[in-house]
Design an enzyme around this catalytic site. Structure first.
Site, PDB file in Angstrom:
ATOM      1  N   LYS A  16       0.828  -1.202   0.000  1.00 26.59           N
ATOM      2  CA  LYS A  16       0.000   0.000   0.000  1.00 26.59           C
ATOM      3  C   LYS A  16       0.864   1.255   0.000  1.00 26.59           C
ATOM      4  CE  LYS A  16      -2.158   0.519   3.647  1.00 26.59           C
ATOM      5  NZ  LYS A  16      -2.931   0.027   4.778  1.00 26.59           N
ATOM      6  N   ALA A  22      -3.907   2.168  14.191  1.00 30.94           N
ATOM      7  CA  ALA A  22      -5.027   2.053  13.246  1.00 30.94           C
ATOM      8  C   ALA A  22      -6.186   1.239  13.846  1.00 30.94           C
ATOM      9  CB  ALA A  22      -4.541   1.429  11.945  1.00 30.94           C
ATOM     10  N   PHE A  66       3.924  -8.542  -8.919  1.00 32.33           N
ATOM     11  CA  PHE A  66       5.023  -9.360  -8.397  1.00 32.33           C
ATOM     12  C   PHE A  66       5.586 -10.164  -9.555  1.00 32.33           C
ATOM     13  CE2 PHE A  66       5.416  -9.621  -3.693  1.00 32.33           C
ATOM     14  CZ  PHE A  66       4.577  -8.576  -3.392  1.00 32.33           C
ATOM     15  N   LYS A  99      12.138  -6.816  12.405  1.00 36.02           N
ATOM     16  CA  LYS A  99      12.928  -5.853  11.658  1.00 36.02           C
ATOM     17  C   LYS A  99      12.079  -4.646  11.267  1.00 36.02           C
ATOM     18  CE  LYS A  99      16.274  -9.070   9.780  1.00 36.02           C
ATOM     19  NZ  LYS A  99      17.541  -8.544  10.303  1.00 36.02           N
ATOM     20  N   TRP A 121       7.444  -1.115  -8.031  1.00 36.58           N
ATOM     21  CA  TRP A 121       8.434  -1.764  -7.169  1.00 36.58           C
ATOM     22  C   TRP A 121       9.716  -2.020  -7.972  1.00 36.58           C
ATOM     23  CZ3 TRP A 121      11.070  -6.447  -7.011  1.00 36.58           C
ATOM     24  CH2 TRP A 121      11.692  -6.752  -5.785  1.00 36.58           C
ATOM     25  N   THR A 126       4.027   1.375  -0.805  1.00 37.48           N
ATOM     26  CA  THR A 126       4.792   1.324  -2.056  1.00 37.48           C
ATOM     27  C   THR A 126       3.983   1.931  -3.196  1.00 37.48           C
ATOM     28  OG1 THR A 126       5.840  -0.687  -1.239  1.00 37.48           O
ATOM     29  CG2 THR A 126       6.047  -0.246  -3.582  1.00 37.48           C
ATOM     30  N   PHE A 130      -4.117  -0.434   7.453  1.00 42.38           N
ATOM     31  CA  PHE A 130      -4.840  -1.694   7.257  1.00 42.38           C
ATOM     32  C   PHE A 130      -5.631  -1.715   5.940  1.00 42.38           C
ATOM     33  CE2 PHE A 130      -5.017  -1.976  12.172  1.00 42.38           C
ATOM     34  CZ  PHE A 130      -3.745  -2.502  12.211  1.00 42.38           C
ATOM     35  N   ARG A 164       2.451   8.106   7.005  1.00 46.65           N
ATOM     36  CA  ARG A 164       2.679   8.141   8.454  1.00 46.65           C
ATOM     37  C   ARG A 164       4.149   7.941   8.804  1.00 46.65           C
ATOM     38  NH1 ARG A 164      -1.127   3.437   9.976  1.00 46.65           N
ATOM     39  NH2 ARG A 164      -0.659   2.987   7.801  1.00 46.65           N
TER      40      ARG A 164
END
Lengths: 558, 558
Positions: B73, B275, B383, B107, B411, B75, B303, B96
């Site tokens: 999202k 959220a 992807f 991570k 991406w 990205t 979300f 945010r």
């Protein structure tokens, strides 16, 4: 015609862009990391590039034992820095950052006062460049990792009753002094009693202020003892594998902050460890950087010379290989009068006898500093109520001690008021007459180091310590910590451990209540009397009246 | 040839000085308060000067229910922003800030991914510009003032058992969830049970993100309920006189942060409320500022669309008077397959039937967003494993829902991969076809608002709430809070309250466990299921491997 308040003067400051201030010291713009237009950090890369450059002269500003009359140590530090610049010297000052929490209790303060201040004052009393927040985060990450380690099986066999690492907040909050955590059942861990200190009391703060660079910082963080096992063997921060992440959290905070005086001279404001359970000086990183960039660096140490200068010389200078060229002891006529027995309400009346009666406090500080092999100048920080006769009484007394007292009027006049002081200090520093040596060698036994400070600096007859404390010191010696210097935590108001004993007391005892090992910072803390590491708020905290005015100015903070 | 990681790509970024990025939006250098060379805050004065300027078009990026496959999202938000700039539009993005604490558990993450990222990534995962630290300070100042008030006599007659204001830290620390404070005797106050939440869960965070300006911030802070008396009457933050000082602590944090995308386009990164118990959107201050400065503003919500878009539209847009011109729903072929029942391990195999079976989750989000009167475009975030047939299946499904799906390759390719999406979104926005209205009017009863969300968005049959909860809602209506919107806190993984119920479930119930009043933020929180407001660390926290490399790079954080 009334006097302007510090904040009024600070707001009228004709600040220059921080890049111009950096340029005075030869810091290229790309190595100055700005925080707004009037604050910046000096990049670690640039600091590394200074390796091998000659150092300027280091000048310490210290003071008599503080009295409610106020001495103006920071004000004099700023005034002397501006004075040196005024007489054509390339000088920088180095002072500590303010802690946020206490500003919401009593009113916050300026860095300096009158026409000898560092700006921007509001930012310096609030978040500044976030260094203390970074320390809070690093400290509390370690705390979370300790409880998390125990939660997931306690491989290191930490004795939950012997976790010495507490948490910190930069807040005056007495409710957090003594707490039980991990209540609420299995998912929240093992309940245990612990508490919070104020951030400036964190060993991480002391380490940040003593570390040479990020590598040294990481090593020292790893060295910290955070808990003990049932067999009393120590558990180190390194065992928890927290040192790397803490270093990452502190990497920006390690870079010294550059701001400016009202006269647009460079001021490094970096670090702010407690002056009782820690050494109370600004960072080694800032001081050593300033020494590479300026010909004269004026810095200060917390409290009076018995605590501040002693720790500056025995801890900071020893550890960082610094060697001061001169020490300025700040005194005021009013403080001399209070030491001479005058009540605060009567300070405005001339009383030469009281001045003379109070001078031995100053005299002993002069003697003590000289015993480190460093030349001393006394700065008489002028107040409007001082009479010529009173000032002369101080001068005469100081002359009788083989030193020189110079009247300074930086509070009212800025650098114009410190030309004489600056000229004299520069002469002394340039003469290279200092022959600095710490008071005791690294190799002396820990108890003997305490004894040396108590007898030679405080002029006590004896140090009182029960067997448990002596055994503890011996255990640390056996564990390899015998070479550490001592960090005394006692009242700042007296040479003795009794805050009401003014002047130059003799024949007193120094009772040790507790000793603590700051294995990462690299000193043994010796606590004489009650030391509060988490202050509370007063009945009517300043925070009740602090607010933003309609034109965006902070009211009530000063 | 392997793919580069996000951090590798981020480190290769050819960042421009933040002043150049600001100049693209017409922000003069003096109104850009720099934090280093690649971050800045936009001054409150400059923001005030924008009053009366026309607003650009607002575009929301939302998504299907999150799956472990990841949707991208943020990205896509970044990719669309870069795409709009690429086709010659003046566009900015608004996202945010990241919370510090969780980075030491799992991570930390990039803002975006691949060639659609916001930088500087390391800073954004660490202290950034200190906003969250300021919120922590402001929150905990209020907590200290509450206990201090009780300590000094409790004039306000606070019932110590009913202090609802907890403390916060930006740290994953389960040991702090449930604590007893003020132990240790008279000097430390009255012992009571309380605890800590993570900073992003603070109502102060929600307020910072909904406040129009500093005045509004101060008013909302004052409105917060912090405790109750024995007679159940509320005690407000204002009664403690903490609102002014909290505002001072937050004055810098209120100013939106400007950074840049990998393609040097402006990105506002500001605020980060939870959220679930909060509304999960970046600050109103950042969004409204961006709308004054750019012709297109791309923003996102937390979300999936059932929680994020619903709250963005019903809370943020309603409160701030915002009106989106278009909504982009992000979907991936992989997530469709997971919704269609494929296990994560099998996602790389072509399975058109599973894609088709999973599409109704997407379809319902499209319907829901349309019901707010806003046009919808679906972005298929590509992807490498996606096959043409699978992509075509999504396209066909979306077309059957009366919308359009556009394949995006940001991406892998940056803005080159979103030219089609950007072109179409700009056309839709320029056509001014949106006719936005919130889902329910302010005047509807609180329970009916919950019922409306549950039935119209979640497609539940019923809302289950016991008498105590219904009475509580009625009491708040009588106290004047009936006009507030609802902030639902439920699982993000399903339209229902059962995280395992994927796809587009019907016939389910929504049980309310608890309701909370966020009187300052201005919403009623409705909690369905367990909501964790203080996370813990995993067995092997990321902090164990985070460290600085010898060349000063942060390792292990990403």
């Amino acid at each position: 015609m009334g006097f302007k308040t510090d904040i009024e003067i600070a707001r009228e400051a004709n600040k220059k862009p921080i890049q111009e201030i950096g340029a005075k010291l030869g810091i290229p713009t790309e190595h100055l990391l700005p925080y707004g237009h009037d604050k910046a950090k000096v990049s670690a890369d640039f600091i590394k590039s200074l390796d091998g450059k000659d150092d300027g002269k280091l000048i310490l500003v210290t003071a008599i034992n503080p009295t409610p009359a106020g001495e103006g140590k920071t004000t004099t530090t700023v005034g002397l820095g501006d004075g040196l610049n005024r007489i054509g010297k390339k000088a920088a000052i180095c002072i500590r950052e303010a802690s946020l929490g206490p500003n919401f209790g009593m009113k916050g303060g300026a860095a300096g006062g009158g026409y000898a201040q560092v700006v921007p004052m509001e930012d310096m009393n609030l978040h500044f460049t976030g260094d203390f927040h970074a320390i809070t985060s690093a400290h509390n990450l370690l705390a979370a990792m300790i409880d998390n380690h125990i939660y997931w099986g306690n491989e290191l066999e930490i004795d939950e009753r012997r976790v010495t690492w507490r948490r910190v907040l930069d807040m005056n909050d007495r409710a957090l002094r003594d707490t039980v955590t991990s209540l609420g059942g299995v998912a929240n861990g093992f309940p245990r009693q612990t508490g919070f200190d104020i951030t400036v009391a964190s060993e991480v703060m002391a380490i940040l202020c003593l570390a040479k660079d990020l590598k040294d910082l990481e090593t020292r963080l790893g060295d910290m003892i955070v808990a003990y096992r049932r067999d009393r063997s120590p558990v180190y921060c390194r065992d928890l594998k927290a040192d790397g992440a803490m270093t990452v959290l502190l990497k920006d905070a390690m870079q010294p902050n550059l701001v400016q005086t009202l006269e647009n001279n460079p001021a490094f404001v970096h670090g702010g460890p407690f002056a009782n359970i820690a050494h109370g000086c600004n960072s080694v990183a800032a001081t050593t950087t300033a020494l590479k960039l300026a010909d004269y660096v004026v810095t200060e140490a917390g409290f009076g010379a018995d605590l501040g200068a002693e720790k500056f010389l025995n801890i900071k200078c020893r550890k960082a290989g610094l060697s001061p060229s001169a020490v300025v002891v700040v005194a005021t006529v009013r403080a001399m009068k209070m030491n001479g027995g005058v009540a605060r309400a009567d300070l405005n009346e001339e009383n030469v006898e009281a001045v003379q009666a109070g001078c031995p406090n100053l005299g002993r500080h002069i003697e003590n500093v000289k015993s480190f092999g460093v030349p001393v100048v006394v700065a008489i920080n002028h107040f409007v109520s001082d009479t010529d006769a009173e000032v002369e009484a101080v001068r005469e007394y100081v002359a009788s001690m083989g030193a020189e007292a110079i009247l300074c009027q930086h509070w009212a006049k800025g650098s114009e008021g410190t030309v004489e002081l600056a000229t004299r200090v520069a002469e002394i520093a340039d003469a290279d007459v200092a022959n600095f040596a710490p008071l005791y060698p690294d190799k002396m036994r820990l108890f003997d180091k305490i004894d040396t400070i108590a007898k030679r600096i405080y002029r006590a007859d004896e140090v009182l310590a029960d067997k448990k404390i002596r055994d503890q010191l011996r255990d640390w010696e056996e564990a390899g910590y015998g070479n550490l210097p001592i960090c005394m935590a006692k009242t700042q108001y007296s040479f003795s451990t009794d805050p009401n004993l003014r002047g130059a007391p003799v024949g007193h005892s120094v009772p040790i209540r507790e000793v603590r090992l700051s294995a990462g910072a690299g000193f043994v803390v010796v606590i004489c009397g009650q030391i509060m590491t988490m202050p509370g708020l007063p009945r009517r905290p300043a925070s009740e009246t602090i607010r933003l005015s309609d034109d965006g100015l902070t009211e009530g903070l000063f």
